[in-house]
Design a protein around this motif. Structure first.
Motif, short mmCIF file in Angstrom:
data_model
loop_
_atom_site.label_atom_id
_atom_site.label_comp_id
_atom_site.label_asym_id
_atom_site.label_seq_id
_atom_site.Cartn_x
_atom_site.Cartn_y
_atom_site.Cartn_z
N GLU A 39 1.08 -1.45 0.07
CA GLU A 39 -0.36 -0.12 -0.07
C GLU A 39 0.70 1.13 -0.09
OE1 GLU A 39 -0.69 0.40 5.13
OE2 GLU A 39 -2.55 -1.00 3.31
N VAL A 40 0.75 2.32 -0.69
CA VAL A 40 0.77 3.53 -0.66
C VAL A 40 0.33 4.92 -0.86
CG1 VAL A 40 1.11 3.81 -3.00
CG2 VAL A 40 2.95 4.44 -2.55
N THR A 41 0.77 5.49 -0.03
CA THR A 41 0.19 6.53 0.58
C THR A 41 0.24 7.55 -0.91
OG1 THR A 41 -0.77 6.61 2.27
CG2 THR A 41 -1.35 8.65 1.55
N ILE A 42 -0.77 9.06 -1.14
CA ILE A 42 0.06 9.02 -3.13
C ILE A 42 0.00 11.27 -2.29
CG2 ILE A 42 0.59 9.74 -5.13
CD1 ILE A 42 -0.64 7.08 -5.36
N PHE A 43 1.19 11.44 -2.49
CA PHE A 43 0.83 13.01 -2.50
C PHE A 43 1.22 13.44 -3.57
CE2 PHE A 43 0.83 11.85 1.38
CZ PHE A 43 0.31 12.16 2.61
#
Length: 125
Positions: A39-43
Motif C-alpha cells: 500500500e502507498v499513500t500518494i501526495f
C-alpha cells in the motif's frame, strides 16, 4: 521515476474518479524476488490524493527496473478547491511493499519524493 509521470483516468464515479499510475522501481539486489503487493499513500505537493492498495503479485529479476501499478479513487472536488497543479509538482509516495525470496517474506518501507510533470490521460469510457 521519469520526469513526465502518466496518470490514467480509468472511470468516473460522481466527482471521485479512479486513476492509475505506475511507480518505477529498481531492484538493486543480486537476487530476484516475488513482489507481493502493498500500500502507498500518494501526495501531489501537499495535497493527499489517497491510499492505493496494491494487490499485484509478480516476479522481479535481480538488478532490474520494474513498474508497480497503483489504482486509487480521488476526490476531485477537494483537489480542485485546493489548487491542484500538474506541472512541476512534488510527488511523494509513502508506504510499504511486500516481497519474498525462497519462502522468506519481508515488508519494505517505501519513501519517495521527486519533482514531476503530470501527464493526465483521459480515455473515452
Amino acid at each position: 521515476m521519469p520526469s513526465l509521470l502518466d496518470v490514467e483516468v480509468l472511470k468516473w464515479d460522481g466527482n471521485k474518479p479512479t486513476i492509475r499510475t505506475k511507480a518505477v522501481c529498481y531492484n538493486q539486489n543480486h537476487l530476484g524476488f516475488q513482489f507481493k503487493g502493498g500500500e502507498v499513500t500518494i501526495f501531489l505537493d501537499t495535497l493527499r490524493l489517497g491510499k492505493a492498495l496494491i494487490d499485484t503479485t509478480f516476479y522481479v529479476p535481480a538488478q532490474s527496473e520494474f513498474t508497480v501499478p497503483a489504482n486509487l479513487k480521488i476526490d476531485l472536488a477537494y483537489l480542485s478547491a485546493h489548487g491542484l497543479k500538474l506541472d512541476s509538482t512534488m510527488v511523494t509516495l509513502d508506504g510499504k511493499f511486500k516481497g519474498s525470496i525462497a519462502g522468506i517474506s519481508k515488508t519494505i518501507n517505501i519513501n519517495y519524493k521527486g519533482l514531476h510533470n503530470i501527464n493526465l490521460i483521459m480515455e473515452p469510457f
